[in-house]
Write a protein that holds these residues in place. Structure first.
Motif, PDB file in Angstrom:
ATOM      1  N   VAL A 194     -52.436 -25.951  -7.509  1.00 18.33           N
ATOM      2  CA  VAL A 194     -51.480 -26.319  -6.463  1.00 18.33           C
ATOM      3  C   VAL A 194     -50.197 -26.812  -7.124  1.00 18.33           C
ATOM      4  CG1 VAL A 194     -51.003 -27.944  -4.558  1.00 18.33           C
ATOM      5  CG2 VAL A 194     -53.287 -26.928  -4.802  1.00 18.33           C
ATOM      6  N   GLY A 195     -49.065 -26.547  -6.500  1.00 22.57           N
ATOM      7  CA  GLY A 195     -47.792 -27.127  -6.916  1.00 22.57           C
ATOM      8  C   GLY A 195     -47.079 -27.712  -5.722  1.00 22.57           C
ATOM      9  N   VAL A 196     -46.438 -28.857  -5.890  1.00 17.72           N
ATOM     10  CA  VAL A 196     -45.621 -29.458  -4.831  1.00 17.72           C
ATOM     11  C   VAL A 196     -44.231 -29.726  -5.392  1.00 17.72           C
ATOM     12  CG1 VAL A 196     -47.583 -30.446  -3.595  1.00 17.72           C
ATOM     13  CG2 VAL A 196     -46.422 -31.823  -5.319  1.00 17.72           C
ATOM     14  N   GLN A 197     -43.209 -29.471  -4.578  1.00 16.28           N
ATOM     15  CA  GLN A 197     -41.846 -29.614  -5.038  1.00 16.28           C
ATOM     16  C   GLN A 197     -41.369 -31.068  -5.005  1.00 16.28           C
ATOM     17  OE1 GLN A 197     -39.586 -27.078  -6.377  1.00 16.28           O
ATOM     18  NE2 GLN A 197     -38.856 -29.102  -6.949  1.00 16.28           N
ATOM     19  N   TRP A 198     -42.079 -31.898  -4.278  1.00 15.87           N
ATOM     20  CA  TRP A 198     -41.671 -33.298  -4.155  1.00 15.87           C
ATOM     21  C   TRP A 198     -42.422 -34.183  -5.155  1.00 15.87           C
ATOM     22  CZ3 TRP A 198     -44.600 -30.621  -0.600  1.00 15.87           C
ATOM     23  CH2 TRP A 198     -45.885 -31.106  -0.363  1.00 15.87           C
ATOM     24  N   HIS A 199     -42.267 -35.484  -4.999  1.00 19.43           N
ATOM     25  CA  HIS A 199     -42.793 -36.447  -5.972  1.00 19.43           C
ATOM     26  C   HIS A 199     -43.828 -37.372  -5.315  1.00 19.43           C
ATOM     27  CE1 HIS A 199     -40.168 -35.703  -9.480  1.00 19.43           C
ATOM     28  NE2 HIS A 199     -39.364 -35.209  -8.562  1.00 19.43           N
ATOM     29  N   PRO A 200     -45.090 -36.960  -5.250  1.00 14.32           N
ATOM     30  CA  PRO A 200     -46.108 -37.820  -4.626  1.00 14.32           C
ATOM     31  C   PRO A 200     -46.287 -39.141  -5.361  1.00 14.32           C
ATOM     32  CG  PRO A 200     -47.128 -35.955  -5.740  1.00 14.32           C
ATOM     33  CD  PRO A 200     -45.658 -35.685  -5.704  1.00 14.32           C
ATOM     34  N   GLU A 201     -45.917 -39.195  -6.643  1.00 12.31           N
ATOM     35  CA  GLU A 201     -46.046 -40.470  -7.374  1.00 12.31           C
ATOM     36  C   GLU A 201     -45.046 -41.505  -6.873  1.00 12.31           C
ATOM     37  OE1 GLU A 201     -42.611 -38.611  -9.537  1.00 12.31           O
ATOM     38  OE2 GLU A 201     -44.410 -37.907  -8.482  1.00 12.31           O
ATOM     39  N   ARG A 202     -44.075 -41.094  -6.052  1.00 15.56           N
ATOM     40  CA  ARG A 202     -43.091 -42.026  -5.521  1.00 15.56           C
ATOM     41  C   ARG A 202     -43.426 -42.523  -4.119  1.00 15.56           C
ATOM     42  NH1 ARG A 202     -38.262 -42.103  -8.493  1.00 15.56           N
ATOM     43  NH2 ARG A 202     -37.775 -43.872  -7.146  1.00 15.56           N
ATOM     44  N   ASP A 203     -44.350 -41.862  -3.413  1.00 16.84           N
ATOM     45  CA  ASP A 203     -44.695 -42.346  -2.070  1.00 16.84           C
ATOM     46  C   ASP A 203     -46.130 -42.851  -1.975  1.00 16.84           C
ATOM     47  OD1 ASP A 203     -46.238 -40.059  -1.955  1.00 16.84           O
ATOM     48  OD2 ASP A 203     -45.284 -39.247  -0.154  1.00 16.84           O
ATOM     49  N   LYS A 204     -46.896 -42.689  -3.075  1.00 15.07           N
ATOM     50  CA  LYS A 204     -48.251 -43.245  -3.170  1.00 15.07           C
ATOM     51  C   LYS A 204     -49.243 -42.603  -2.203  1.00 15.07           C
ATOM     52  CE  LYS A 204     -46.460 -45.973  -6.220  1.00 15.07           C
ATOM     53  NZ  LYS A 204     -46.554 -45.597  -7.641  1.00 15.07           N
ATOM     54  N   ASP A 205     -48.920 -41.436  -1.658  1.00 10.08           N
ATOM     55  CA  ASP A 205     -49.887 -40.688  -0.862  1.00 10.08           C
ATOM     56  C   ASP A 205     -50.842 -40.012  -1.840  1.00 10.08           C
ATOM     57  OD1 ASP A 205     -51.326 -38.827   0.656  1.00 10.08           O
ATOM     58  OD2 ASP A 205     -49.638 -38.400   1.980  1.00 10.08           O
ATOM     59  N   THR A 206     -52.094 -40.399  -1.817  1.00 17.45           N
ATOM     60  CA  THR A 206     -53.048 -39.936  -2.828  1.00 17.45           C
ATOM     61  C   THR A 206     -53.842 -38.698  -2.418  1.00 17.45           C
ATOM     62  OG1 THR A 206     -54.807 -41.390  -2.001  1.00 17.45           O
ATOM     63  CG2 THR A 206     -53.354 -42.278  -3.722  1.00 17.45           C
ATOM     64  N   ARG A 207     -53.586 -38.135  -1.239  1.00 17.87           N
ATOM     65  CA  ARG A 207     -54.478 -37.078  -0.758  1.00 17.87           C
ATOM     66  C   ARG A 207     -54.519 -35.861  -1.679  1.00 17.87           C
ATOM     67  NH1 ARG A 207     -52.569 -36.745   5.456  1.00 17.87           N
ATOM     68  NH2 ARG A 207     -50.583 -37.331   4.459  1.00 17.87           N
ATOM     69  N   VAL A 208     -53.383 -35.405  -2.134  1.00 16.09           N
ATOM     70  CA  VAL A 208     -53.378 -34.237  -3.020  1.00 16.09           C
ATOM     71  C   VAL A 208     -54.021 -34.583  -4.358  1.00 16.09           C
ATOM     72  CG1 VAL A 208     -51.917 -32.600  -4.254  1.00 16.09           C
ATOM     73  CG2 VAL A 208     -51.388 -33.194  -1.885  1.00 16.09           C
ATOM     74  N   LEU A 209     -53.692 -35.775  -4.893  1.00 13.97           N
ATOM     75  CA  LEU A 209     -54.292 -36.177  -6.179  1.00 13.97           C
ATOM     76  C   LEU A 209     -55.788 -36.398  -6.056  1.00 13.97           C
ATOM     77  CD1 LEU A 209     -52.980 -36.677  -9.021  1.00 13.97           C
ATOM     78  CD2 LEU A 209     -51.355 -36.395  -7.140  1.00 13.97           C
ATOM     79  N   GLU A 210     -56.239 -36.932  -4.945  1.00 11.42           N
ATOM     80  CA  GLU A 210     -57.682 -37.108  -4.750  1.00 11.42           C
ATOM     81  C   GLU A 210     -58.388 -35.759  -4.775  1.00 11.42           C
ATOM     82  OE1 GLU A 210     -58.061 -39.268  -1.120  1.00 11.42           O
ATOM     83  OE2 GLU A 210     -57.562 -41.206  -2.025  1.00 11.42           O
ATOM     84  N   ALA A 211     -57.760 -34.746  -4.202  1.00 12.33           N
ATOM     85  CA  ALA A 211     -58.361 -33.411  -4.215  1.00 12.33           C
ATOM     86  C   ALA A 211     -58.398 -32.849  -5.634  1.00 12.33           C
ATOM     87  CB  ALA A 211     -57.594 -32.487  -3.283  1.00 12.33           C
TER      88      ALA A 211
END
Length: 235
Positions: free
Chosen positions: A204-221
């Motif tokens: 998977v690739g995401v164009q945004w920065h999940p490390e800046r909003d602390k939403d862990t759903r993608v990282l948990e997967a």
């Protein structure tokens, strides 16, 4: 059970000032490893190395995060340089593209973030839009905008709703690489997430920065996929 070991790419800043020292330093923002840890993984930082060592390095981790950063050199996807494209980061391009290739070859779960998503696309033969007006408002300042998942994709299963995400980029995916599909878009149609639609591989690739909003759903997967993957050799 030990936590899955997730490798995170780092990069060299030639002049980094800390305390009394001003020396070349391999680094990555702390939000990346904090997010991996919050998602249940153990983080290990991967400094740049010779591209030929990528498969060896990947054999010792259970999953890979390719971090954000500067523009890829357009020569990597056969394009002429736009004057608004940043200077080449040759060592980083070589190392991260080699890591992506090794992860794909080994079936290691892989998440590309911002530049990392673009590297995934380029590694599979895709191209990039070199500049989109208005996608970076001020140096060093994140902007937020909604992204809409594409129904039926892995990303939509993880984040089924339209979500506000933090972004900082002026380049984007143009032609998708081999086998990749778009799994989220911005309102203006910019591709905001990509993936391989292969149930046996988590890519998977995401164009945004999940490390800046602390939403862990993608990282948990990612961490769950790494845990389910055949274990890396004993470390």
């Amino acid at each position: 059970m030990p936590r899955p070991l997730i490798g995170i790419t780092t990069y060299v800043e030639e002049s980094t000032r800390f305390r009394v020292w001003d020396v070349p330093t391999s680094l990555v923002p702390s939000g990346y490893y904090e997010l991996v840890q919050a998602a249940g993984g153990a983080a290990v930082l991967l400094p740049p190395d010779e591209p030929g060592t990528a498969a060896e390095v990947l054999s010792r981790v259970d999953g890979l995060v390719v971090a954000g950063g500067p523009d890829l050199d357009p020569v990597r996807y056969g394009a002429e340089r736009d004057p608004r494209t940043g200077p080449p980061a040759t060592q980083r391009d070589e190392w991260e593209l080699a890591l992506v290739g090794a992860a794909l070859a080994a079936g290691r779960p892989l998440l590309g973030i911002c530049r990392g998503m673009q590297a995934l696309n380029v590694a599979l033969g895709g191209t990039l839009v070199q500049h989109i007006d208005g996608h970076v408002d001020a140096p060093g300042v994140m902007s937020w905008h909604p992204v809409r998942p594409v129904a039926g994709t892995r990303y939509a299963d993880l984040v089924p709703e339209e979500a506000e995400v933090p972004t900082y980029h002026h380049q984007a995916v143009e032609r998708l690489g081999r086998g990749l599909i778009a799994s989220a878009h911005a309102v203006d149609g910019t591709v905001e997430a990509i993936e391989l639609p292969d149930p046996d591989r988590w890519v998977v690739g995401v164009q945004w920065h999940p490390e800046r909003d602390k939403d862990t759903r993608v990282l948990e997967a990612l961490v769950a996929a790494a845990a389910a993957h055949s274990p890396a050799p004993a470390r």
